[in-house]
Design a protein around this motif. Sequence first.
Motif, PDB file in Angstrom:
ATOM      1  N   THR A 153       0.844  -1.192   0.000  1.00 27.96           N
ATOM      2  CA  THR A 153       0.000   0.000   0.000  1.00 27.96           C
ATOM      3  C   THR A 153       0.880   1.242   0.000  1.00 27.96           C
ATOM      4  N   ILE A 154       0.253   2.391  -0.108  1.00 28.17           N
ATOM      5  CA  ILE A 154       0.930   3.672   0.091  1.00 28.17           C
ATOM      6  C   ILE A 154       0.168   4.414   1.190  1.00 28.17           C
ATOM      7  N   PRO A 155       0.775   5.414   1.822  1.00 28.05           N
ATOM      8  CA  PRO A 155       0.125   6.066   2.967  1.00 28.05           C
ATOM      9  C   PRO A 155      -1.257   6.627   2.673  1.00 28.05           C
ATOM     10  N   ALA A 156      -1.554   6.910   1.408  1.00 26.86           N
ATOM     11  CA  ALA A 156      -2.868   7.448   1.072  1.00 26.86           C
ATOM     12  C   ALA A 156      -3.996   6.482   1.402  1.00 26.86           C
ATOM     13  N   ALA A 157      -3.680   5.204   1.653  1.00 26.74           N
ATOM     14  CA  ALA A 157      -4.711   4.213   1.987  1.00 26.74           C
ATOM     15  C   ALA A 157      -5.136   4.285   3.437  1.00 26.74           C
ATOM     16  N   ASN A 158      -4.356   4.917   4.281  1.00 25.05           N
ATOM     17  CA  ASN A 158      -4.584   4.784   5.720  1.00 25.05           C
ATOM     18  C   ASN A 158      -5.902   5.379   6.199  1.00 25.05           C
ATOM     19  N   VAL A 206      -4.671  16.110  -4.664  1.00 21.60           N
ATOM     20  CA  VAL A 206      -5.100  16.904  -3.521  1.00 21.60           C
ATOM     21  C   VAL A 206      -5.144  16.008  -2.299  1.00 21.60           C
ATOM     22  N   PRO A 207      -4.536  16.425  -1.204  1.00 22.34           N
ATOM     23  CA  PRO A 207      -4.663  15.639   0.019  1.00 22.34           C
ATOM     24  C   PRO A 207      -5.994  15.907   0.687  1.00 22.34           C
ATOM     25  N   ARG A 208      -6.452  14.982   1.477  1.00 24.89           N
ATOM     26  CA  ARG A 208      -7.677  15.182   2.240  1.00 24.89           C
ATOM     27  C   ARG A 208      -7.331  14.995   3.707  1.00 24.89           C
ATOM     28  N   ALA A 209      -7.687  15.984   4.525  1.00 27.01           N
ATOM     29  CA  ALA A 209      -7.249  15.994   5.913  1.00 27.01           C
ATOM     30  C   ALA A 209      -7.814  14.819   6.683  1.00 27.01           C
ATOM     31  N   LEU A 210      -7.056  14.326   7.620  1.00 27.69           N
ATOM     32  CA  LEU A 210      -7.480  13.168   8.402  1.00 27.69           C
ATOM     33  C   LEU A 210      -8.570  13.534   9.385  1.00 27.69           C
ATOM     34  N   GLY A 211      -8.319  14.498  10.241  1.00 24.64           N
ATOM     35  CA  GLY A 211      -9.304  14.824  11.254  1.00 24.64           C
ATOM     36  C   GLY A 211      -9.634  13.590  12.078  1.00 24.64           C
ATOM     37  N   ALA A 212     -10.915  13.375  12.335  1.00 29.83           N
ATOM     38  CA  ALA A 212     -11.350  12.236  13.143  1.00 29.83           C
ATOM     39  C   ALA A 212     -11.716  11.075  12.237  1.00 29.83           C
ATOM     40  N   GLY A 213     -10.742  10.564  11.484  1.00 31.03           N
ATOM     41  CA  GLY A 213     -10.991   9.434  10.606  1.00 31.03           C
ATOM     42  C   GLY A 213     -11.155   9.906   9.183  1.00 31.03           C
ATOM     43  N   ALA A 214     -10.116   9.751   8.356  1.00 29.59           N
ATOM     44  CA  ALA A 214     -10.131  10.377   7.042  1.00 29.59           C
ATOM     45  C   ALA A 214     -10.542   9.441   5.941  1.00 29.59           C
ATOM     46  N   GLU A 215     -10.894  10.044   4.820  1.00 29.15           N
ATOM     47  CA  GLU A 215     -11.204   9.237   3.650  1.00 29.15           C
ATOM     48  C   GLU A 215      -9.933   8.665   3.053  1.00 29.15           C
ATOM     49  N   VAL A 216      -8.862   9.465   3.002  1.00 28.38           N
ATOM     50  CA  VAL A 216      -7.732   9.023   2.203  1.00 28.38           C
ATOM     51  C   VAL A 216      -6.405   8.973   2.945  1.00 28.38           C
ATOM     52  N   VAL A 217      -6.002  10.044   3.643  1.00 27.06           N
ATOM     53  CA  VAL A 217      -4.620  10.094   4.092  1.00 27.06           C
ATOM     54  C   VAL A 217      -4.489  10.244   5.595  1.00 27.06           C
ATOM     55  N   VAL A 218      -3.323   9.825   6.079  1.00 26.19           N
ATOM     56  CA  VAL A 218      -2.958  10.092   7.463  1.00 26.19           C
ATOM     57  C   VAL A 218      -2.472  11.537   7.546  1.00 26.19           C
ATOM     58  N   PRO A 219      -2.281  12.089   8.745  1.00 27.83           N
ATOM     59  CA  PRO A 219      -1.873  13.501   8.829  1.00 27.83           C
ATOM     60  C   PRO A 219      -0.601  13.786   8.042  1.00 27.83           C
ATOM     61  N   LEU A 220      -0.606  14.928   7.394  1.00 28.82           N
ATOM     62  CA  LEU A 220       0.556  15.301   6.592  1.00 28.82           C
ATOM     63  C   LEU A 220       1.682  15.856   7.458  1.00 28.82           C
ATOM     64  N   ILE A 221       1.363  16.311   8.624  1.00 26.83           N
ATOM     65  CA  ILE A 221       2.384  16.874   9.504  1.00 26.83           C
ATOM     66  C   ILE A 221       2.264  16.224  10.868  1.00 26.83           C
ATOM     67  N   GLN A 222       3.378  15.722  11.374  1.00 29.64           N
ATOM     68  CA  GLN A 222       3.357  15.089  12.689  1.00 29.64           C
ATOM     69  C   GLN A 222       3.568  16.147  13.768  1.00 29.64           C
ATOM     70  N   GLY A 223       2.832  16.031  14.844  1.00 28.24           N
ATOM     71  CA  GLY A 223       3.087  16.854  16.009  1.00 28.24           C
ATOM     72  C   GLY A 223       2.338  18.157  16.069  1.00 28.24           C
ATOM     73  N   TYR A 255      -7.346   0.437  10.745  1.00 26.20           N
ATOM     74  CA  TYR A 255      -6.009   1.023  10.734  1.00 26.20           C
ATOM     75  C   TYR A 255      -5.200   0.608  11.956  1.00 26.20           C
ATOM     76  N   GLN A 256      -5.791   0.689  13.132  1.00 30.18           N
ATOM     77  CA  GLN A 256      -5.060   0.277  14.332  1.00 30.18           C
ATOM     78  C   GLN A 256      -4.757  -1.214  14.301  1.00 30.18           C
ATOM     79  N   THR A 257      -5.647  -1.996  13.720  1.00 31.22           N
ATOM     80  CA  THR A 257      -5.392  -3.433  13.558  1.00 31.22           C
ATOM     81  C   THR A 257      -4.167  -3.651  12.685  1.00 31.22           C
ATOM     82  N   MET A 258      -4.065  -2.887  11.614  1.00 34.33           N
ATOM     83  CA  MET A 258      -2.908  -3.011  10.727  1.00 34.33           C
ATOM     84  C   MET A 258      -1.625  -2.608  11.439  1.00 34.33           C
ATOM     85  N   LEU A 259      -1.681  -1.520  12.210  1.00 37.48           N
ATOM     86  CA  LEU A 259      -0.485  -1.088  12.936  1.00 37.48           C
ATOM     87  C   LEU A 259      -0.024  -2.136  13.936  1.00 37.48           C
TER      88      LEU A 259
END
Length: 609
Positions: free
Chosen positions: A50-55, A442-459, A64-68
């Motif tokens: 996969t690529i991170p856009a799947a998360n 275009v990225p889509r923000a994660l927020g409380a459970g995203a359609e496409v991507v994990v957060p683009l910026i950590q922290g 997602y937590q199951t995969m982690l």
Amino acid sequence: MTSEHADVVVLGGGPAGSTFAAIAKKYAPGARIVLLEKARFPRWHIGESTIPAANGVLDDLGLYQTMLASDFVKKMGVTFIWGQDRKPWTADYLTLKTISRAGGDSSVIEVTGQDFEKLLGPGQTQRTPYSAFNVERSRFDKLLLDNARQLGADVREGTKALGAQRVGDSSQHTITWEDDTGRTGSITADFVLDATGLSHLLTRGERVYDENLNNFAVYGYLTGAEWKVTFSGSPDRSTVFIAAIEHGWIWYFPLGRDLMTVGVVTNRHHFADKLAGVDLETFFWKSLRSCPEVAGLIENAKLRDDILPRGARVHACQDWSSWAKETVGDGWAAAGDAAMFVDPILSTGVTLALQTGHRAAYTWLTQRARPDLAPASLWRAYSDYLRGEYGAFLTLARYFYGNNKAAPSWWWTAQQLVNASGRLNLEDRQAFTMATAGFFPVPRALGAGAEVVVPLIQGITGAGAGLEAIYRDAGVPAPEDLSRETYTVVAPFRLDLRTEPGLERGLTGRLEVYHDLVTETPQMSHRLAATPARIDPALAPIVAAVHECSDVAGLVARARALFPARDPATLRAAVLGIVRVAAMKGFVRLEGPRQPATISASVEAVACA
């Protein structure tokens, strides 16, 4: 022969079909969703990274937590050897957290015209938020299918769809089926999702095959092979390794502690013309040993014969890069490979299957919840979404192959696709890292459970998560400076329905619906999701008039004739905004101010009337 009715019949239980069924049942638990899968899971399948856009999709599925927490190998990036000097470099997903907006504001990241702030809510942190996964598809696909079953979908394994017949003039279809015990039956469905992969049941015979990507792959699974790259010295984290060889490229990455998936990709014509009669296994080993970075890692390796079907040690496939001429129809839609498959070079197959299955489910849920919206318009928006997502990866894959010996060229292409506005502090390799991670168009923000991507910026933490601002600064003049500009339409476009899941704003289970500029020009499909704008549908006549004029002043005058009762200042602002959005999307090219000696704006308005 049994007959029954269902709200939806899903054809195929791979990632696209199981994602659709799970999401549909999650948000419409009262709906009857029947999934027909011809195989019995677990079953083998190629496409194992996969690529991170799947998360974000995995998160909405509750997995997602199951995969982690699983023993699936965490994918931290891609290591390439593709240039002239065979110097390796890595698209390191973890470096994405260091990218900041030009000017040093580390709280904002801008990608193709969109800035996202505060993407992490309070306490939402992950050690490896950009991780993707290398997966044994037999286990991964079963996890997805079982999840759909647990959410309430009627999953029928060992059941093959024989055909789909439209019921009269309605949008319903009757699906005939046969299972592996010999039983037969039919299901009349209000909607059908074709997720049958490259079998593409509903689109069979209506495919376009990409002559630029007519490749041939031979692949197998090794035991006793050494890992090429590990992450932090840990055997559960790695990067995918891709290296060019004389007549193509190889992939080499771990699926487990002693399981390596390895493939050799070459041009179909090369294999047919130069390697006719060569044993596939001989070709496989010869190709690996020709790669200096891999040859020393396989000295003690052996091919497994217990993974591929029928005890095979190697397998081959060809001509996979294709897309359906039509991805939606009255009462049906395609997702995953049945809609389009790009190429394995960017590891997008399984991720795009997850994404498109998810978006198709949200489109169906929105249709169910919004009878005021025309279904045809909603599904056309889904089709435009497919063209945008696939078009971006297809464009990059074509350049990737076309510039095998000139790495800076395709890095520059990545820079163009990902960083169109030039407002990011991005090196070329960072841009390509973002592209391979799926963070375009275009990225889509994660927020409380995203359609496409994990957060683009950590922290980044704050009082909330979500889309805070959209900056439209792509070298296009501000609206007030556009009045004297002339322009040329590069790609004809229309004002039409667009959709976004909107999860970052708390909208779950259905789409946010708005109108935006859309083009049918294939070469511009990768721009469909760039710089989204919400435009009043009442302004459609002005959008049409853009194609009939050649300067902004004339277009403003034309708009006044079309809407004589509108406030002139408000109407002028709307016209300038439309031109600016069209220019940012690349649909029109600004040519500069009209010279004083040329035709006046009032005459121009008549000329384009």
